[in-house]
Scaffold this motif. Sequence first.
Motif, PDB file in Angstrom:
ATOM      1  N   LEU A 260       0.815  -1.206   0.000  1.00  0.00           N
ATOM      2  CA  LEU A 260       0.000   0.000   0.000  1.00  0.00           C
ATOM      3  C   LEU A 260       0.854   1.265   0.000  1.00  0.00           C
ATOM      4  O   LEU A 260       1.962   1.286   0.521  1.00  0.00           O
ATOM      5  CB  LEU A 260      -0.922   0.013   1.218  1.00  0.00           C
ATOM      6  N   VAL A 261       0.293   2.313  -0.611  1.00  0.00           N
ATOM      7  CA  VAL A 261       0.946   3.621  -0.650  1.00  0.00           C
ATOM      8  C   VAL A 261       0.171   4.573   0.261  1.00  0.00           C
ATOM      9  O   VAL A 261      -1.052   4.697   0.136  1.00  0.00           O
ATOM     10  CB  VAL A 261       0.987   4.175  -2.088  1.00  0.00           C
ATOM     11  N   THR A 262       0.877   5.219   1.185  1.00  0.00           N
ATOM     12  CA  THR A 262       0.251   6.200   2.074  1.00  0.00           C
ATOM     13  C   THR A 262       0.571   7.602   1.556  1.00  0.00           C
ATOM     14  O   THR A 262       1.716   7.899   1.216  1.00  0.00           O
ATOM     15  CB  THR A 262       0.774   6.047   3.511  1.00  0.00           C
ATOM     16  N   ALA A 263      -0.457   8.457   1.472  1.00  0.00           N
ATOM     17  CA  ALA A 263      -0.264   9.816   0.956  1.00  0.00           C
ATOM     18  C   ALA A 263      -0.999  10.814   1.828  1.00  0.00           C
ATOM     19  O   ALA A 263      -2.044  10.503   2.416  1.00  0.00           O
ATOM     20  CB  ALA A 263      -0.773   9.906  -0.483  1.00  0.00           C
ATOM     21  N   ARG A 264      -0.426  12.030   1.924  1.00  0.00           N
ATOM     22  CA  ARG A 264      -1.096  13.145   2.573  1.00  0.00           C
ATOM     23  C   ARG A 264      -1.603  14.073   1.473  1.00  0.00           C
ATOM     24  O   ARG A 264      -0.857  14.452   0.560  1.00  0.00           O
ATOM     25  CB  ARG A 264      -0.140  13.882   3.512  1.00  0.00           C
ATOM     26  N   ARG A 277     -13.908   7.659  -1.502  1.00  0.00           N
ATOM     27  CA  ARG A 277     -14.499   6.479  -2.126  1.00  0.00           C
ATOM     28  C   ARG A 277     -13.462   5.644  -2.863  1.00  0.00           C
ATOM     29  O   ARG A 277     -13.566   4.421  -2.923  1.00  0.00           O
ATOM     30  CB  ARG A 277     -15.620   6.892  -3.087  1.00  0.00           C
ATOM     31  N   THR A 278     -12.475   6.286  -3.453  1.00  0.00           N
ATOM     32  CA  THR A 278     -11.491   5.543  -4.238  1.00  0.00           C
ATOM     33  C   THR A 278     -10.304   5.091  -3.416  1.00  0.00           C
ATOM     34  O   THR A 278      -9.571   4.198  -3.819  1.00  0.00           O
ATOM     35  CB  THR A 278     -11.003   6.388  -5.429  1.00  0.00           C
ATOM     36  N   ALA A 279     -10.070   5.685  -2.236  1.00  0.00           N
ATOM     37  CA  ALA A 279      -8.946   5.291  -1.382  1.00  0.00           C
ATOM     38  C   ALA A 279      -9.246   3.964  -0.695  1.00  0.00           C
ATOM     39  O   ALA A 279     -10.399   3.553  -0.561  1.00  0.00           O
ATOM     40  CB  ALA A 279      -8.673   6.374  -0.343  1.00  0.00           C
ATOM     41  N   VAL A 280      -8.194   3.285  -0.269  1.00  0.00           N
ATOM     42  CA  VAL A 280      -8.368   2.034   0.469  1.00  0.00           C
ATOM     43  C   VAL A 280      -8.809   2.329   1.893  1.00  0.00           C
ATOM     44  O   VAL A 280      -9.795   1.778   2.387  1.00  0.00           O
ATOM     45  CB  VAL A 280      -7.063   1.212   0.461  1.00  0.00           C
ATOM     46  N   THR A 281      -8.091   3.215   2.593  1.00  0.00           N
ATOM     47  CA  THR A 281      -8.446   3.588   3.963  1.00  0.00           C
ATOM     48  C   THR A 281      -8.151   5.062   4.202  1.00  0.00           C
ATOM     49  O   THR A 281      -7.338   5.668   3.501  1.00  0.00           O
ATOM     50  CB  THR A 281      -7.662   2.770   5.012  1.00  0.00           C
ATOM     51  N   VAL A 282      -8.809   5.634   5.195  1.00  0.00           N
ATOM     52  CA  VAL A 282      -8.530   6.997   5.657  1.00  0.00           C
ATOM     53  C   VAL A 282      -7.901   6.884   7.036  1.00  0.00           C
ATOM     54  O   VAL A 282      -8.532   6.403   7.985  1.00  0.00           O
ATOM     55  CB  VAL A 282      -9.818   7.838   5.722  1.00  0.00           C
ATOM     56  N   LEU A 283      -6.651   7.317   7.161  1.00  0.00           N
ATOM     57  CA  LEU A 283      -5.924   7.198   8.429  1.00  0.00           C
ATOM     58  C   LEU A 283      -6.150   8.397   9.338  1.00  0.00           C
ATOM     59  O   LEU A 283      -6.176   8.256  10.565  1.00  0.00           O
ATOM     60  CB  LEU A 283      -4.423   7.024   8.148  1.00  0.00           C
ATOM     61  N   SER A 284      -6.287   9.584   8.754  1.00  0.00           N
ATOM     62  CA  SER A 284      -6.544  10.784   9.561  1.00  0.00           C
ATOM     63  C   SER A 284      -7.208  11.833   8.682  1.00  0.00           C
ATOM     64  O   SER A 284      -7.112  11.773   7.442  1.00  0.00           O
ATOM     65  CB  SER A 284      -5.248  11.340  10.157  1.00  0.00           C
ATOM     66  N   GLU A 285      -7.867  12.793   9.345  1.00  0.00           N
ATOM     67  CA  GLU A 285      -8.591  13.831   8.594  1.00  0.00           C
ATOM     68  C   GLU A 285      -8.750  15.069   9.465  1.00  0.00           C
ATOM     69  O   GLU A 285      -9.060  14.960  10.657  1.00  0.00           O
ATOM     70  CB  GLU A 285      -9.961  13.308   8.167  1.00  0.00           C
ATOM     71  N   GLU A 286      -8.529  16.245   8.879  1.00  0.00           N
ATOM     72  CA  GLU A 286      -8.767  17.507   9.566  1.00  0.00           C
ATOM     73  C   GLU A 286      -9.075  18.582   8.526  1.00  0.00           C
ATOM     74  O   GLU A 286      -8.699  18.451   7.363  1.00  0.00           O
ATOM     75  CB  GLU A 286      -7.549  17.914  10.408  1.00  0.00           C
ATOM     76  N   THR A 287      -9.766  19.624   8.957  1.00  0.00           N
ATOM     77  CA  THR A 287     -10.163  20.699   8.049  1.00  0.00           C
ATOM     78  C   THR A 287      -9.360  21.949   8.350  1.00  0.00           C
ATOM     79  O   THR A 287      -9.275  22.392   9.508  1.00  0.00           O
ATOM     80  CB  THR A 287     -11.666  21.000   8.188  1.00  0.00           C
ATOM     81  N   ASP A 288      -8.753  22.528   7.294  1.00  0.00           N
ATOM     82  CA  ASP A 288      -7.972  23.760   7.452  1.00  0.00           C
ATOM     83  C   ASP A 288      -8.896  24.963   7.585  1.00  0.00           C
ATOM     84  O   ASP A 288     -10.105  24.888   7.318  1.00  0.00           O
ATOM     85  CB  ASP A 288      -7.049  23.955   6.244  1.00  0.00           C
ATOM     86  N   LEU A 295      -6.131  15.082   4.404  1.00  0.00           N
ATOM     87  CA  LEU A 295      -6.376  13.661   4.628  1.00  0.00           C
ATOM     88  C   LEU A 295      -5.067  12.879   4.524  1.00  0.00           C
ATOM     89  O   LEU A 295      -4.215  13.203   3.692  1.00  0.00           O
ATOM     90  CB  LEU A 295      -7.352  13.101   3.592  1.00  0.00           C
ATOM     91  N   GLU A 296      -4.947  11.877   5.363  1.00  0.00           N
ATOM     92  CA  GLU A 296      -3.894  10.872   5.182  1.00  0.00           C
ATOM     93  C   GLU A 296      -4.592   9.585   4.772  1.00  0.00           C
ATOM     94  O   GLU A 296      -5.397   9.034   5.538  1.00  0.00           O
ATOM     95  CB  GLU A 296      -3.097  10.664   6.465  1.00  0.00           C
ATOM     96  N   VAL A 297      -4.338   9.142   3.553  1.00  0.00           N
ATOM     97  CA  VAL A 297      -5.073   8.013   2.987  1.00  0.00           C
ATOM     98  C   VAL A 297      -4.083   6.987   2.425  1.00  0.00           C
ATOM     99  O   VAL A 297      -2.912   7.297   2.190  1.00  0.00           O
ATOM    100  CB  VAL A 297      -6.035   8.470   1.863  1.00  0.00           C
ATOM    101  N   THR A 298      -4.592   5.779   2.201  1.00  0.00           N
ATOM    102  CA  THR A 298      -3.781   4.740   1.567  1.00  0.00           C
ATOM    103  C   THR A 298      -4.406   4.344   0.241  1.00  0.00           C
ATOM    104  O   THR A 298      -5.638   4.361   0.083  1.00  0.00           O
ATOM    105  CB  THR A 298      -3.659   3.494   2.461  1.00  0.00           C
ATOM    106  N   PHE A 299      -3.538   3.980  -0.702  1.00  0.00           N
ATOM    107  CA  PHE A 299      -3.950   3.488  -2.012  1.00  0.00           C
ATOM    108  C   PHE A 299      -3.342   2.106  -2.238  1.00  0.00           C
ATOM    109  O   PHE A 299      -2.382   1.714  -1.558  1.00  0.00           O
ATOM    110  CB  PHE A 299      -3.501   4.448  -3.116  1.00  0.00           C
ATOM    111  N   GLN A 300      -3.895   1.391  -3.213  1.00  0.00           N
ATOM    112  CA  GLN A 300      -3.443   0.022  -3.450  1.00  0.00           C
ATOM    113  C   GLN A 300      -1.973  -0.021  -3.856  1.00  0.00           C
ATOM    114  O   GLN A 300      -1.233  -0.911  -3.446  1.00  0.00           O
ATOM    115  CB  GLN A 300      -4.301  -0.635  -4.535  1.00  0.00           C
ATOM    116  N   ASP A 301      -1.539   0.925  -4.685  1.00  0.00           N
ATOM    117  CA  ASP A 301      -0.158   0.971  -5.134  1.00  0.00           C
ATOM    118  C   ASP A 301       0.103   2.355  -5.717  1.00  0.00           C
ATOM    119  O   ASP A 301      -0.774   3.238  -5.683  1.00  0.00           O
ATOM    120  CB  ASP A 301       0.144  -0.130  -6.177  1.00  0.00           C
ATOM    121  N   ALA A 302       1.303   2.561  -6.267  1.00  0.00           N
ATOM    122  CA  ALA A 302       1.676   3.870  -6.806  1.00  0.00           C
ATOM    123  C   ALA A 302       0.773   4.273  -7.972  1.00  0.00           C
ATOM    124  O   ALA A 302       0.367   5.434  -8.089  1.00  0.00           O
ATOM    125  CB  ALA A 302       3.140   3.852  -7.249  1.00  0.00           C
TER     126      ALA A 302
END
Length: 342
Positions: A260-264, A277-288, A295-302
């Motif tokens: 998995l790829v983790t992205a901010r 909807r398209t991400a695998v998971t949501v690890l964290s979330e906050e509103t500026d 969001l810090e989310v994970t994807f299946q791959d690059a």
Amino acid sequence: MLVSLPAIHVTLCRVYGEEVRADRLVSLVLLLRQHGRLSATALAAELEVSTRTVLRDIEALSSAGVPVYAERGRHGGFALLPGFRTELTGLSQDEALALLIAGSRRGGQSFGLGSALASAMLKVVDALPESHRATAAGASRRLLVDPETDLLARRVDADEVPDAVMSVVRRAVLAGHRLRIRYAAVDQDPRWRTVDPIGLVTVRDQGYLLATRSGEDRTYRLSRVLAAEELAEPAQRPDGVDLDRAWQERSARFRAGGALVTARVRVDGARRDDLVRTAVTVLSEETDADGLVRLEVTFQDARHARWALWQLGAHAEALEPSWLRTALQDDAAAVLARYERR
């Protein structure tokens, strides 16, 4: 005249010794019951056989005691004698409606059961009393589950698995037999492997085979199974299985894996759900303060990460990792160069 569907089926099987043909003859009876009169051409189209086969089936029904007769002329066809009924007991109106709605889902198609589901729906509708039949059919037409396109006319692409392959896989799963599959894993040449099948799962029109190989859990995408052979030896698996729990456990292991790829990401609030909807998971979330969502989310791959953020255009920005920012910048520069060239 009231005749039990199972009795018709048993009689036809006894006379002709063909389960498939007996099922088709029962479906023919149900079609005539529901439509009143149908031509040989119309029956052939509904049953997906030739008109010659329909004529032979009509003769077989008459021999089995089903009162079917032919009407000549321009608007002629085949029909049943008035008063002829079939019987299927034990279903309330709501239960029949639930089955009709379930029949609109594409799960049957995912597991290669589309034709069986259509046949079952014919039997359910025919079994209802006349007053309930009209109500149930009308209600089912007013409820739609999982259409093929969304409001933006984007087509939902379901996995395509050849019927011959799906039939073998399904049979091995239900019979509890070992299975040989020729599987094309991502970025690998197809090769044969022997597995112990546990169950079948469909998620968002994508089908999966849950199995074990050499005692280790394995999950196979059905659309990547190129060929399958059911073996005679029994599968090494427990008698009972909680398929929902097994799927959740495998999903958790997959998400925790190194692939998995983790992205901010920063994304417009209005497009936040599209990203989630398209991400695998949501690890964290906050509103500026400016209303953008971090969001810090994970994807299946690059490739998945690059594709998902590109779909959002200027509504999203990849903050980390740096290679993802560079990749999206390169994509944007290539598109800009293409249009500047004109």
